[in-house]
Design an enzyme around this catalytic site. Structure first.
Site, PDB file in Angstrom:
ATOM      1  N   CYS A   1       0.833  -1.204   0.000  1.00 28.01           N
ATOM      2  CA  CYS A   1       0.000   0.000   0.000  1.00 28.01           C
ATOM      3  C   CYS A   1       0.866   1.253   0.000  1.00 28.01           C
ATOM      4  CB  CYS A   1      -0.918  -0.013   1.230  1.00 28.01           C
ATOM      5  SG  CYS A   1      -1.938   1.454   1.417  1.00 28.01           S
TER       6      CYS A   1
ATOM      7  N   CYS B   1      -0.309   4.095   2.121  1.00 26.41           N
ATOM      8  CA  CYS B   1      -0.145   3.906   3.571  1.00 26.41           C
ATOM      9  C   CYS B   1       1.304   4.122   3.983  1.00 26.41           C
ATOM     10  CB  CYS B   1      -0.491   2.480   4.003  1.00 26.41           C
ATOM     11  SG  CYS B   1      -2.109   1.922   3.548  1.00 26.41           S
ATOM     12  N   ASP B   2       2.226   3.640   3.184  1.00 21.99           N
ATOM     13  CA  ASP B   2       3.588   3.461   3.663  1.00 21.99           C
ATOM     14  C   ASP B   2       4.625   4.399   3.057  1.00 21.99           C
ATOM     15  OD1 ASP B   2       2.365   1.430   4.995  1.00 21.99           O
ATOM     16  OD2 ASP B   2       3.118  -0.169   3.719  1.00 21.99           O
TER      17      ASP B   2
END
Lengths: 325, 108
Positions: free
Chosen positions: A140, A143-144
């Site tokens: 992701c 997200c990261d």
């Protein structure tokens, strides 16, 4: 036995939620089994939940965030009476009428089914890949990406998703390398141009990742050049994989007709080989795979289901004759 | 508050987690993380369900690089369960309620 539903929709991406909007407005009180939270695309809201800006969904002049768009879809269907279950269907039986679905031990009978389970991203399938998820390997980017400030990052893939991830990651990383197995991209022209124009992005052509180095965290990659067969070490402490998708059809094996890649086969609109079971979105489409085509096919499935239900004999109308006239 | 979720920061973390004799579950999250938002309501439910046995806390990785770095969090959501101040287990990525419950119950 629990109440028999008119329609159950499995999946809650653009296809499933559009089918929910249409069947809800047709007073069919759809139940949407929306899936479970996950950090891959196999989650409520589907693949758009892991994207950022959606620029090609008609109606949004300045674009819209993927999760925001899906939240709007969901609320729109709820407004007309769609209900949601945040769970995964564990088993189906399409050989009986009404059809039966299960979530664990809970049995859910329904007259018709709309399958909109979508597709999820493929991983590379390397031995230590799963252990390194969260430690340099990410499913992701949105997200990261933040954690990779200043890291050398590799993105694997040559399609629009790979370009989008690479472009997004240049906000954080100093250098993003796109590793692709061929010497040209299959991404759309506009995404290719953006990637080529970005000074932080470089391309590693004709190459695949064949090894991940590091135990506690990702320390580097091993690449193999497919043209020369040459192996080399590559400096990357972040790895994002966008190499394609696999349809979420494991649940329907042996019951619904699939092509050789596991995509559901539909005919005459959204019909599957089982009368009363309809399919829409990426689970039956490996060609277009757009939010708008998924939504369009979700509408088709809803209309097909509605008409099919109308054409069925209503059991409450066929009362057994107990008196002689 | 016995129930509900405690917000931790770089400055309060040690006192709240290391000093706790209860099990503490820390959710490393950020506002821009979609999967984090998906599990937020589940964590609230678990906080209520396990009240008295487990304290659920959250830490915003954006504002708290110190603790985020100390535990090498590189992916969110990451959930770390602390027992007597030490890491008992670590879960990376969003998961459904039943799966979280199963993983936690081994320690409760």
């Amino acid at each position: 036995m629990p109440d028999v539903r008119d329609v159950i929709i499995i999946g809650s991406g653009p296809a499933g939620l559009t089918a929910a909007i249409y069947t809800a407005r047709a007073n069919l009180a759809p139940l949407v089994i929306e899936g479970e939270p996950s950090s891959t695309t196999d989650q409520p809201g589907g693949q758009l939940m892991l994207t950022t800006e959606v620029e090609n969904y008609p109606g949004f002049v300045d674009g819209i965030q993927g999760p925001e768009l899906m939240d709007a879809f969901r609320k729109q269907a709820a407004r007309f009476g769609a209900e949601y279950l945040t769970a995964k269907v564990t088993r189906v039986d399409f050989s009986v009428r009404p059809f039966k679905l299960w979530i664990g031990e809970e049995e859910l009978p329904t007259r018709s089914v709309v399958v909109a389970t979508g597709a999820q991203s493929l991983m590379l399938g390397l031995p230590n890949e799963l252990e390194l998820v969260g430690h340099g390997v990410s499913t992701c980017a949105t997200c990261d990406g933040f954690f990779f400030r200043g890291h050398p990052i590799a993105v694997v893939g040559g399609g629009d998703s790979a370009m989008e991830e690479a472009l997004f990651l240049t906000k954080f990383a100093d250098k993003v390398s796109i590793v692709h197995r061929r010497d040209s991209l299959r991404a759309s022209k506009i995404m290719q141009e953006r990637a080529f124009a970005n000074p932080k992005i470089e391309f590693v052509w004709d190459s695949v990742v064949t090894g991940l180095k590091g135990k506690e965290k990702l320390e580097g990659l091993q690449l193999t050049n497919l043209k020369t067969g040459e192996e080399s070490d590559f400096d990357a402490t972040g790895l994002f994989v966008a190499i394609g998708h696999v349809p979420n059809t494991g649940l329907f094996k042996g019951q619904l007709e699939m092509d050789e890649n596991g995509y559901l086969v539909t005919h005459d609109g959204s019909r599957t080989n089982v009368d009363g079971v309809f399919a829409c979105g990426d689970v039956q489409d490996h060609i277009y795979r757009q939010a708008i085509t998924a939504a369009g096919s979700g509408c088709m499935a809803a209309i097909d289901a509605e008409r099919w239900l109308e054409s069925q004999p209503h059991e409450h109308h066929i009362e057994p004759t107990t008196t002689d006239w | 508050m016995a129930e509900g979720i405690t917000t931790l920061t770089d400055t309060t973390f040690d006192e709240e987690v290391k000093g706790s004799d209860e099990l503490v579950l820390v959710d490393f999250w950020a506002d821009w993380c979609g999967p984090c938002k998906l599990i937020a309501p589940i964590l609230e439910e678990l906080a209520t369900e396990y009240a008295g046995k487990l304290r659920v806390c959250k830490l915003d990785v954006d504002d708290n690089p110190g603790i985020t770095g100390r535990f090498s969090v590189m992916s969110i959501p990451t959930l770390i369960l602390f027992k007597d101040g030490d890491i008992a287990t670590r879960m990376v990525g969003a998961k459904g309620k039943n799966q979280l419950r199963q993983e936690l119950e081994a320690f409760l």
